[in-house]
Design an enzyme around this catalytic site. Structure first.
Site, PDB file in Angstrom:
ATOM      1  N   LYS A 110       0.813  -1.214   0.000  1.00 48.32           N
ATOM      2  CA  LYS A 110       0.000   0.000   0.000  1.00 48.32           C
ATOM      3  C   LYS A 110       0.847   1.265   0.000  1.00 48.32           C
ATOM      4  CE  LYS A 110      -4.386  -1.582   1.886  1.00 48.32           C
ATOM      5  NZ  LYS A 110      -5.387  -1.369   2.925  1.00 48.32           N
ATOM      6  N   LYS A 197      -8.056 -10.748 -11.582  1.00 54.24           N
ATOM      7  CA  LYS A 197      -9.169 -10.868 -10.636  1.00 54.24           C
ATOM      8  C   LYS A 197     -10.279  -9.883 -10.970  1.00 54.24           C
ATOM      9  CE  LYS A 197      -7.887 -10.124  -6.415  1.00 54.24           C
ATOM     10  NZ  LYS A 197      -7.709 -10.077  -4.972  1.00 54.24           N
ATOM     11  N   LYS A 200     -12.771  -3.595  -8.952  1.00 54.16           N
ATOM     12  CA  LYS A 200     -13.324  -2.302  -9.315  1.00 54.16           C
ATOM     13  C   LYS A 200     -12.252  -1.385  -9.873  1.00 54.16           C
ATOM     14  CE  LYS A 200     -15.698   0.858  -7.120  1.00 54.16           C
ATOM     15  NZ  LYS A 200     -16.209   1.645  -5.984  1.00 54.16           N
TER      16      LYS A 200
END
Ligand code: TRP
Length: 332
Positions: A110, A197, A200
């Site tokens: 991240k 995968k 969004k």
């Protein structure tokens, strides 16, 4: 006595079939057998750059989505309505090894990800500390099982380390060691690109919302990629994905008969696509209706969730009180 299950999810706007079949459906099913706590974790969501108004909207929207697909209101809470998580998190900071936390791959990923980082390259201490708060989420309810994906194994390991260091400090087996619950959950792929995968962040084509309208679902399934061009005796990823969706949507009988066709070498792709679209449309129509019902009673439902958060908070307060007694901190 029933065993305790806890899991949490960060507030994000939409819910797609990857989230639902991969995780949330499992939450729904576990409610039959266990004492379940499911949190929408907004304290975790603020560890990355975010918009204040959108955070609250996304939190409520996720609550309505979870209720619409079958999570029970009495099992749901909003993390910031149970501030004891943060207090226990602070205490746990002192039982978590700095070197260990530094090794967490979710933090590394991240903090490296330029699509989510702010322009000035700001990385918060909260993002670093995220797994310690996660340990508090889990241990504050003394959860036996934590249903999560494999990517969370490292955080669970850290949670157990914190628990055992705490137990050592206070000289008794106060916390039980929580275990991950890896139930068999299908991996759902993007219909437009079955090498990745369903997600969004990749864009509109790459996910199917569980609340999508019929026309959209039919269009997305009709144009789903079935052949990726590689020569292989195995079923292509795109076909596997359609079969997985078909089964996930509960059409077991049709699934098995089409699978037989495939094995006999006479599966017509259009039949598989039609069946998959039919099953998803039926499921999504049900979810959409349920969500519309809930949204018609928006005020009452929000009140109900505040009430359930309050009831769950009492459990958290009990643990925190014991923890403060055990560690030499003060209770009011
Ligand atoms: N870190 C989890 C994720 O990225 C979300 C989460 C926060 C969580 N607290 C938790 C999961 C406690 C299980 C238990 O998906």
């Amino acid at each position: 006595m029933k065993k305790t299950v806890l899991s949490c999810i960060q507030p994000t706007g939409e819910m797609h079939y990857g989230n639902y079949l991969g995780a949330v459906k499992n939450w729904v099913d576990l409610q039959e057998k266990y004492d379940c706590f499911y949190g929408v974790v907004d304290y975790h969501a603020i560890t990355m750059p975010y918009k204040t108004k959108k955070l609250r909207e996304d939190t409520w929207s996720l609550i309505f989505n979870l209720l619409a697909v079958g999570v029970k209101a009495e099992n749901l809470f909003i993390q910031s309505l149970v501030p004891e998580h943060a207090e226990l998190g602070w205490i746990f900071n002192n039982f978590a090894s700095y070197g260990r936390v530094q090794k967490m791959t979710q933090f590394k990923d991240k903090s490296r990800d330029s699509t989510t980082k702010s322009k000035d390259n700001f990385i918060s201490v909260g993002l670093f500390d995220y797994p310690v708060l996660q340990a508090a989420d889990i241990l504050i309810y003394k959860a036996d099982y934590v249903p999560v994906g494999k990517d969370q194994d490292q955080h669970l390991e850290l949670t157990r380390e914190i628990a055992s260091r705490f137990n050592n400090q206070v000289g008794k087996e106060y916390f039980v060691m929580p275990e991950t619950l890896h139930t068999e959950s299908p991996k759902i792929l993007s219909p437009a690109d079955p090498t990745r995968k369903m997600s969004k962040s990749a864009g509109e084509k790459h996910y199917i919302s569980v609340f999508a309208e019929e026309a959209r679902i039919r269009k997305q399934i009709r144009s789903a990629v079935t052949d990726t061009g590689e020569e292989s005796d195995d079923m292509s990823a795109g076909l596997v994905n359609l079969f997985t969706l078909l089964k996930g949507a509960g059409a077991d009988g049709v699934h098995d008969s089409l699978m037989k066709d495939y094995q006999n070498g006479d599966l017509k792709y259009v039949n598989l696509k039609d069946a998959t679209a039919d099953a998803l449309v039926a499921m999504s129509n049900g979810f959409r209706e349920k969500r519309a019902e809930l949204l018609a009673d928006k005020k009452e439902i929000k009140y109900k969730i505040k009430q359930s958060s309050r009831a769950i908070r009492e459990r958290a307060q009990q643990t925190l009180k014991e923890v403060k007694d055990l560690t030499g901190l003060m209770n009011v």
